[in-house]
Design a protein around this motif. Structure first.
Motif, PDB file in Angstrom:
ATOM      1  N   ARG A 285      11.763   8.031 -74.539  1.00  0.00           N
ATOM      2  CA  ARG A 285      12.448   6.382 -74.921  1.00  0.00           C
ATOM      3  C   ARG A 285      11.552   5.472 -74.792  1.00  0.00           C
ATOM      4  NH1 ARG A 285      18.535   5.584 -73.054  1.00  0.00           N
ATOM      5  NH2 ARG A 285      18.243   4.111 -74.826  1.00  0.00           N
TER       6      ARG A 285
ATOM      7  N   SER B 175       9.712   5.372 -78.026  1.00  0.00           N
ATOM      8  CA  SER B 175      10.371   4.823 -79.290  1.00  0.00           C
ATOM      9  C   SER B 175       9.989   3.232 -79.496  1.00  0.00           C
ATOM     10  CB  SER B 175      11.777   4.890 -79.085  1.00  0.00           C
ATOM     11  OG  SER B 175      12.372   4.030 -78.228  1.00  0.00           O
TER      12      SER B 175
ATOM     13  N   GLU C 104      11.630   0.857 -78.098  1.00  0.00           N
ATOM     14  CA  GLU C 104      12.949   0.154 -77.574  1.00  0.00           C
ATOM     15  C   GLU C 104      12.881  -0.719 -76.268  1.00  0.00           C
ATOM     16  OE1 GLU C 104      16.652   2.107 -76.452  1.00  0.00           O
ATOM     17  OE2 GLU C 104      15.408   3.881 -76.694  1.00  0.00           O
ATOM     18  N   LEU C 105      13.430  -1.728 -75.958  1.00  0.00           N
ATOM     19  CA  LEU C 105      13.571  -2.398 -74.655  1.00  0.00           C
ATOM     20  C   LEU C 105      14.503  -1.598 -73.755  1.00  0.00           C
ATOM     21  CD1 LEU C 105      13.150  -6.073 -74.022  1.00  0.00           C
ATOM     22  CD2 LEU C 105      15.005  -4.750 -72.700  1.00  0.00           C
ATOM     23  N   LEU C 106      13.868  -1.263 -72.573  1.00  0.00           N
ATOM     24  CA  LEU C 106      14.885  -0.453 -71.769  1.00  0.00           C
ATOM     25  C   LEU C 106      15.235  -1.267 -70.447  1.00  0.00           C
ATOM     26  CD1 LEU C 106      12.942   3.049 -71.569  1.00  0.00           C
ATOM     27  CD2 LEU C 106      14.637   2.422 -73.097  1.00  0.00           C
TER      28      LEU C 106
ATOM     29  N   GLU D 282      19.643   1.825 -69.127  1.00  0.00           N
ATOM     30  CA  GLU D 282      18.875   3.037 -69.455  1.00  0.00           C
ATOM     31  C   GLU D 282      17.867   3.470 -68.248  1.00  0.00           C
ATOM     32  OE1 GLU D 282      20.207   0.895 -72.430  1.00  0.00           O
ATOM     33  OE2 GLU D 282      18.681   0.031 -71.264  1.00  0.00           O
TER      34      GLU D 282
ATOM     35  N   ASP E 236      17.015 -10.119 -75.425  1.00  0.00           N
ATOM     36  CA  ASP E 236      16.446 -10.583 -76.858  1.00  0.00           C
ATOM     37  C   ASP E 236      15.457 -11.284 -76.952  1.00  0.00           C
ATOM     38  OD1 ASP E 236      18.788  -8.911 -77.761  1.00  0.00           O
ATOM     39  OD2 ASP E 236      20.156 -10.731 -78.176  1.00  0.00           O
TER      40      ASP E 236
ATOM     41  N   ARG F 182      12.672  -8.877 -75.856  1.00  0.00           N
ATOM     42  CA  ARG F 182      12.204  -7.878 -77.126  1.00  0.00           C
ATOM     43  C   ARG F 182      11.610  -8.636 -78.156  1.00  0.00           C
ATOM     44  NH1 ARG F 182      17.328  -6.951 -77.934  1.00  0.00           N
ATOM     45  NH2 ARG F 182      17.928  -5.049 -76.771  1.00  0.00           N
TER      46      ARG F 182
ATOM     47  N   ASN G  29       8.778  -4.160 -73.418  1.00  0.00           N
ATOM     48  CA  ASN G  29       9.479  -2.613 -73.397  1.00  0.00           C
ATOM     49  C   ASN G  29      10.528  -2.425 -72.157  1.00  0.00           C
ATOM     50  OD1 ASN G  29       6.205  -2.398 -74.081  1.00  0.00           O
ATOM     51  ND2 ASN G  29       7.621  -1.501 -75.789  1.00  0.00           N
TER      52      ASN G  29
END
Length: 299
Positions: free
Chosen positions: A18, A21, A23-25, A45, A226, A229, A234
């Motif tokens: 993850r 990838s 995305e922000l966890l 997450e 947001d 991100r 991350n």
């Protein structure tokens, strides 16, 4: 029932996937095993385990007084209660490079998904207090190299935290971040960033994941998920937030007890017994022993 059925190595593998990838966890800070389960239930997450929380739980200030044994034991209690990956604060590694190596293997054995080692001088201070001191670059690099060399599971995340921004400024922070990545850090935790632009500068300086610490009452503005991100963060942690909220509620409840002699006015703020039993899977224990759970909870 009981503990997570997902093996630690699998949690680490899935976490690294993850993280890769982009995305922000979101990793809220758990202050005990039950709160870690609640974090999972709410759909986050991962779980963060703060050194400040661990020390506060013992009634101690966050100045490096906790031991590896205490930290690893509490980390294991929390990590095993959730299917989520858990990252734990290992302060400066509990000693010299050889101690750092032992720290990594001990935390691996405790089921953690990763940890961060910082570049402060011992005794360390909370990262958002004034008067911090950092070690020289050679010492910081040796800590991270020892950590990377010691791990046995390649998916165990070695994160380097640097506190140098508050001491020597942003140029030093980006230089230190680059050096720590070269030393083997899988991710960078730049502590006490003041603006989104400072996070963006770290993002531009390194090609590994970066973490944002959104602790209240500190040096950083409390940016939204947001906003973080948008500058390439991350992982975001809220390390002490749940403890602060819980302790604030506890203080208000004790005041009410003093003033009213009962807590009737606070019932709406409490977790209902039925919700607690659901969270700890009380009914599932009935499969093992009918005498453990043999009643209904009325709402």
């Amino acid at each position: 029932m009981l503990y997570s059925t997902v093996p630690a190595h699998e949690k680490r593998r899935l976490f690294r996937e993850r993280l890769a990838s982009g995305e922000l966890l979101r990793f809220p800070g758990a202050f005990n095993p039950l709160s870690a389960r609640l974090i999972e239930r709410k759909g986050f997450e991962g779980v963060y385990i703060s050194g400040a929380v661990l020390s506060a739980d013992l009634g101690l200030p966050d100045i490096g007084l906790t031991t590896l044994t205490e930290v690893a034991a509490r980390g294991q209690q929390i990590a095993r209660m959730t299917d989520l990956p858990a990252i734990i604060d290992a302060d400066t590694g509990f000693g010299e490079p050889m101690n750092v190596a032992r720290t990594i293997q001990t935390l691996e054995d405790a089921g953690l998904a990763g940890t961060h080692i910082e570049d402060q001088v011992n005794p360390k201070r909370c990262g958002h207090l004034d008067g911090k001191a950092v070690v020289d670059e050679d010492t910081a690099i040796k800590r991270i190299r020892a950590a990377a060399d010691a791990r046995r599971d390649p998916n165990f995340l070695i994160m380097a935290r640097t506190d140098i921004r508050a001491v020597e400024g942003m140029d030093a922070a980006t230089d230190r971040a680059k050096a720590l990545v070269d030393a083997g850090a899988d991710a960078i935790f730049p502590e006490a960033m003041r603006t989104l632009e400072e996070f963006a500068a770290i993002r531009d300086a390194v090609d590994v994941p970066i973490l944002a610490n959104m602790t209240e009452f500190g040096k950083s503005e409390l940016f939204s998920v947001d906003q973080l991100r948008s500058v390439g963060v991350n992982i975001v942690i809220w390390p002490v937030s749940l403890l602060r909220i819980a302790m604030g509620a506890a203080s208000r409840a004790l005041d009410t007890l003093i003033e009213d002699g009962h807590l009737t006015s606070r019932l709406g703020e409490m977790q209902h017994r039925a919700d607690l039993y659901d969270l700890i899977d009380y009914e599932q224990y009935n499969h093992f022993d009918q005498d453990v759970f043999n009643f209904q909870i009325a709402r």
